[in-house]
Design a protein around this motif. Structure first.
Motif, short mmCIF file in Angstrom:
data_model
loop_
_atom_site.label_atom_id
_atom_site.label_comp_id
_atom_site.label_asym_id
_atom_site.label_seq_id
_atom_site.Cartn_x
_atom_site.Cartn_y
_atom_site.Cartn_z
N ILE A 639 0.84 -1.20 0.00
CA ILE A 639 0.00 0.00 0.00
C ILE A 639 0.87 1.25 0.00
CG2 ILE A 639 -1.61 1.36 1.40
CD1 ILE A 639 -2.93 -1.27 2.26
N SER A 640 1.88 1.27 0.87
CA SER A 640 2.75 2.45 0.97
C SER A 640 3.53 2.67 -0.33
CB SER A 640 3.73 2.28 2.14
OG SER A 640 3.05 2.12 3.35
N PHE A 641 4.09 1.61 -0.89
CA PHE A 641 4.90 1.71 -2.10
C PHE A 641 4.09 2.26 -3.27
CE2 PHE A 641 6.45 -0.11 -6.10
CZ PHE A 641 7.78 0.29 -6.08
N PHE A 642 2.92 1.70 -3.52
CA PHE A 642 2.13 2.13 -4.67
C PHE A 642 1.43 3.47 -4.42
CE2 PHE A 642 2.65 -2.36 -5.70
CZ PHE A 642 2.95 -2.29 -7.07
N SER A 643 1.07 3.73 -3.16
CA SER A 643 0.47 5.04 -2.85
C SER A 643 1.46 6.16 -3.15
CB SER A 643 0.04 5.09 -1.37
OG SER A 643 -0.98 4.16 -1.11
N SER A 644 2.73 5.92 -2.80
CA SER A 644 3.77 6.91 -3.06
C SER A 644 3.93 7.17 -4.55
CB SER A 644 5.09 6.43 -2.45
OG SER A 644 6.14 7.31 -2.80
N ARG A 645 3.91 6.12 -5.35
CA ARG A 645 4.06 6.28 -6.80
C ARG A 645 2.87 7.01 -7.41
NH1 ARG A 645 8.37 3.11 -8.81
NH2 ARG A 645 7.56 3.29 -10.95
N LEU A 646 1.68 6.76 -6.86
CA LEU A 646 0.49 7.44 -7.37
C LEU A 646 0.51 8.92 -7.00
CD1 LEU A 646 -2.31 4.79 -6.64
CD2 LEU A 646 -1.39 5.43 -8.86
N GLU A 647 1.01 9.23 -5.80
CA GLU A 647 1.10 10.64 -5.38
C GLU A 647 2.05 11.41 -6.28
OE1 GLU A 647 2.20 10.60 -1.30
OE2 GLU A 647 0.31 9.68 -0.62
N HIS A 648 3.15 10.77 -6.64
CA HIS A 648 4.12 11.44 -7.52
C HIS A 648 3.57 11.61 -8.94
CE1 HIS A 648 7.10 10.28 -4.36
NE2 HIS A 648 7.63 11.45 -4.71
N ALA A 649 2.59 10.79 -9.31
CA ALA A 649 2.05 10.86 -10.67
C ALA A 649 1.04 12.01 -10.82
CB ALA A 649 1.39 9.54 -11.04
N GLY A 650 0.60 12.59 -9.70
CA GLY A 650 -0.33 13.71 -9.79
C GLY A 650 -1.74 13.31 -9.40
N ALA A 651 -2.61 14.30 -9.43
CA ALA A 651 -4.00 14.09 -9.02
C ALA A 651 -4.88 13.78 -10.23
CB ALA A 651 -4.53 15.32 -8.28
N GLU A 652 -6.13 13.35 -9.91
CA GLU A 652 -7.16 13.08 -10.93
C GLU A 652 -6.66 12.15 -12.03
OE1 GLU A 652 -8.83 16.67 -12.39
OE2 GLU A 652 -9.41 17.41 -10.41
N LEU A 653 -6.14 11.04 -11.62
CA LEU A 653 -5.68 10.03 -12.57
C LEU A 653 -6.85 9.16 -13.02
CD1 LEU A 653 -2.48 8.85 -10.63
CD2 LEU A 653 -2.57 10.44 -12.56
N SER A 654 -6.84 8.79 -14.28
CA SER A 654 -7.87 7.88 -14.79
C SER A 654 -7.58 6.46 -14.30
CB SER A 654 -7.89 7.90 -16.32
OG SER A 654 -6.67 7.36 -16.83
N VAL A 655 -8.59 5.60 -14.39
CA VAL A 655 -8.42 4.20 -14.00
C VAL A 655 -7.31 3.55 -14.82
CG1 VAL A 655 -9.52 1.92 -13.94
CG2 VAL A 655 -10.82 3.96 -13.26
N GLU A 656 -7.29 3.83 -16.11
CA GLU A 656 -6.28 3.25 -17.00
C GLU A 656 -4.87 3.69 -16.60
OE1 GLU A 656 -8.99 4.82 -17.98
OE2 GLU A 656 -10.16 3.11 -18.73
N ARG A 657 -4.73 4.97 -16.23
CA ARG A 657 -3.43 5.50 -15.83
C ARG A 657 -2.97 4.89 -14.51
NH1 ARG A 657 1.57 6.43 -16.53
NH2 ARG A 657 2.45 8.21 -15.39
N VAL A 658 -3.91 4.72 -13.58
CA VAL A 658 -3.58 4.10 -12.29
C VAL A 658 -3.08 2.67 -12.51
CG1 VAL A 658 -4.50 3.28 -10.09
CG2 VAL A 658 -5.15 5.53 -10.94
N LEU A 659 -3.78 1.92 -13.36
CA LEU A 659 -3.37 0.54 -13.64
C LEU A 659 -2.00 0.48 -14.31
CD1 LEU A 659 -6.76 -1.04 -14.82
CD2 LEU A 659 -5.46 -1.65 -12.77
N GLU A 660 -1.74 1.45 -15.17
CA GLU A 660 -0.44 1.52 -15.84
C GLU A 660 0.68 1.76 -14.82
OE1 GLU A 660 1.90 4.28 -19.14
OE2 GLU A 660 -0.29 4.38 -18.99
#
Length: 724
Positions: A639-660
């Protein structure tokens, strides 16, 4: 029914039956037997007519029981049948309808009489009735001949040696039915019979050499599913001119007597269910299950079970082992096809269980099939319609899955089988899903049904064991399957906090917490609001902090406090208190299943990581729980590892982008950071004294599913009747 029903009630007054059960001895050569056995009928199959026939037979039997010690007429009837079966094989080859017809009629009468005798007397009394002869009143046979053993052996020979043709179908079916009736003494005892006279005859002596041939024939009867021939092909038809019948006896001799047995024949329509089934296949399977579940003798293991455990594929050219005296070969491809097609019945599912559990040759063959979905899908349908099935059928289906999931090859292959449009799955439209993901969905649904309705610990334990066995090989989980794994775990996490609150503070009313749970729908899919989530997280943290000090003692004190607050010492604890241990076990196992998947196949399951991140707030609350701290380490790290990567990717990510991002992160996550746990593997082991479960189950199937057999429910002792 009408006239037919009233005719059956008149049977006790019939002159031929009165003579059979009367005070006058009838020799084996008396022309009376030709008269008695000259009737055409289709055996009644609906329960009402079968009940009437049973009641009519009882009065005849009472008279026969009284008079037979002096007349020996039962023995004479059996000897007449035995003499006529000696030429049955030649009669079948020569299409001798008349000979087969009369032999069948003799066996039908014997079966009707036996069924009443066995339900009304002990085996010792029954044996005496087989020894009475017409020499002098009350005398016993002095010869070594044992008529019961001879009849049993004759029935087995008839089943295994007479070719199955239209004209022999009925007598083959009647022979199978009569063997079931011979063994039905178990129905009238509460305890499991371990030393039975009939068991002794079937497991040793003259019957023993036929063991493998009998099991093989019964299996092939099940495999072939031969339908009953159309009326007229298997019953002797009287000629319209009345000539040449019954060894020269006039054609009308028995017409008035036996016209009652034309029930279900010409002019009456069979039910659709009967039209679609094979009576011989059904009856053969029931007899096979009864034989396979006979208890071992003190000095002899059950030979029929040995035969089922050891038979081989016809394509197996290896030599037979001397340690398996009853081994034979059968076509596994045909057997597999029949098992796949017949799983809607309890008895076919029970046979599949027995073969997978006891016969290593069958298990190896099934696991090697490339069309395993043909077998698994019917099993999943049984579990999916759990509310429509009896609990034993559900157990058998579930244990079959557990046995299959013990094999890693099976666990991998089911994720490679892609299914289209599963119409019977109603919760969600599944246009395309792997067999593995569907299996997960159905098993979780079964656990959820059990937890909310039946609360059967055995059921949910085996469901979780099957999921655990598969978890290391989860591959490309369907998004809905991944969501259900996480949401089902979350449902129990919330329930757990709620129960703890009730235990620690039984008189308080945390309106916010109660509101959190009242907003959950029945299937646990609705999310808590953000506000509730924060309150719940804070509240859970304080509870877990308290638990971490003295976990078991705190729970025990809370339980005692709650019990003391009840009005009476005899009052049971509320459901939520009784459920706490069960909920904790389920949570622990679900967390281990998730952990196993993340540890072994993280990069194959982005949808599971996505669902986990979506519910991370709830999982984070349990990282300090004393019962789950160890297993939460890997989950918390992911949870911590992937949450950190998502935070660095920015806000309002699409489902497809999150899966990528998840797929990229799965490659980047160092595997050595995940703590290794012992492999989750559970093996099905039959409980001690399995006969205590299986024998009543098998006989309940016979009682409910046997063709043309009726027993008075008030006489049944082996299992509890739902209605009497």
């Amino acid at each position: 029914m009408g006239a037919n029903s009233s005719s059956i009630t008149e049977l006790p007054e019939n002159e031929y039956l009165k003579k059979l059960s009367g005070a006058e001895p009838i020799s084996e050569n008396d022309p009376f037997w030709n008269q008695l056995l000259s009737f055409s009928f289709t055996t009644p199959t609906n329960s009402a007519d079968l009940k009437l026939l049973e009641e009519a037979t009882i009065s005849v039997c009472k008279s026969l029981v009284e008079k037979n010690p002096r007349t020996g007429n039962l023995g004479s009837l059996i000897k007449v049948f035995l003499s006529r079966t000696k030429e049955l094989k030649i009669s079948a080859e020569c299409q001798n309808h008349l000979f087969i017809w009369q032999a069948h009629n003799a066996l039908f009468i014997i079966c009707c009489l036996l069924k009443v005798f066995i339900s009304r007397m002990s085996e010792e009394e029954l044996q005496l009735h087989f020894t009475y002869e017409d020499k002098t009143p009350g005398s016993y046979g002095t010869e070594c001949e044992d008529l019961i053993e001879e009849l049993l052996c004759c029935l087995i020979q008839l089943i295994v040696e007479i070719p199955l043709l239209d004209i022999t179908y009925s007598i083959s079916l009647e022979a199978v039915t009569t063997l079931i009736v011979f063994l039905s003494c178990q129905l009238f005892h509460k305890e499991i019979l371990r030393e039975s006279l009939i068991h002794k005859y079937l497991m040793r002596g003259r019957c023993l050499p036929y063991t493998s041939r009998l099991v093989k024939t019964l299996l092939y009867n099940f495999i072939r599913q031969e339908r009953s021939p159309p009326p007229g092909t298997h019953v002797f038809q009287q000629q319209t001119d009345g000539g040449g019948l019954l060894y020269g006896i006039a054609s009308g001799v028995a017409t008035g007597l036996w016209a009652v047995f034309t029930l279900g024949g010409v002019g009456s329509k069979a039910t659709p269910q009967l039209e679609q089934c094979s009576p011989l296949a059904n009856q053969s399977l029931l007899l096979l299950l009864v034989l396979a579940n006979l208890t071992d003798a003190p000095d002899t293991p059950n030979p029929y079970r040995q035969a089922i455990m050891s038979f081989k594929n016809t394509q197996d050219s290896s030599a037979f082992s001397s340690s398996h005296p009853h081994v034979f070969q059968i076509n596994f491809n045909s057997l597999y096809t029949a098992l796949c097609e017949q799983q809607k019945s309890d008895q076919a599912t029970l046979l599949l269980y027995m073969l997978l559990h006891q016969n290593g040759n069958v298990r190896t063959y099934v696991l090697a099939r490339t069309d395993i979905e043909n077998l698994v899908l019917p099993i999943l349908e049984i579990l999916y319609h759990v509310e429509e099935r009896n609990s034993h059928h559900v157990y058998m289906a579930l244990i079959i899955l557990l046995i299959l999931t013990e094999d890693d090859g099976f666990n991998r292959s089911i994720h490679e089988v892609i299914l289209k449009n599963i119409t019977w799955y109603a919760e969600r439209v599944l246009t395309e899903i792997s067999l593995g993901s569907l299996l997960i969905l159905v098993v979780i649904r079964t656990i959820q049904y059990n937890m909310t309705r039946t609360r059967d610990k055995y059921l949910h334990t085996n469901c979780l064991a099957a999921l655990a066995n598969m978890s290391a090989q989860f591959r490309s989980l369907h998004q809905y399957a991944a969501q259900r794994i996480i949401s089902y775990t979350c449902r129990h996490l919330r329930r757990y906090v709620y129960v703890l609150d009730k235990l620690y503070f039984p008189h308080s009313h945390c309106s916010t917490l109660q509101h959190c749970f009242s907003t959950l729908s029945d299937n646990g899919e609705e999310l808590l609001s953000l506000t509730c989530s924060h309150i719940l997280r804070s509240y859970a943290a304080s509870l877990f902090s308290l638990l971490s000090k003295k976990h078991n003692k705190v729970l025990e004190q809370a339980t005692q406090s709650l019990r003391g607050s009840l009005d009476s010492n005899d009052s049971p604890l509320p459901d939520y208190a009784q459920d706490l241990n069960v909920i904790e076990e389920v949570i622990r196992m679900m967390l281990e299943i998730i952990n196993s998947c993340l540890t072994n196949s993280l990069h194959h399951n982005p949808n599971l990581v996505y669902a986990l991140l979506y519910k991370r707030d709830l999982f984070e609350q349990f990282r300090t729980h004393p019962s789950f701290q160890d297993i939460m380490q890997n989950i918390d790290l992911v949870i911590s590892f992937f949450s950190s990567r998502l935070e660095h990717a920015g806000a309002e990510l699409s489902v497809e982008r999150v899966l990528e991002i998840i797929k990229q992160g799965a490659v980047a996550l160092p595997k050595d950071r995940l703590r290794k746990f012992p492999e989750l593997k559970f093996k099905y082991v039959e409980e001690e004294q399995p006969e205590e479960f299986f024998i009543p189950y098998v006989w309940s199937l016979v009682y409910n599913a046997a063709v043309a057999l009726y027993w008075n429910p008030r006489d049944i002792q082996l299992f509890t009747m739902d209605s009497g």
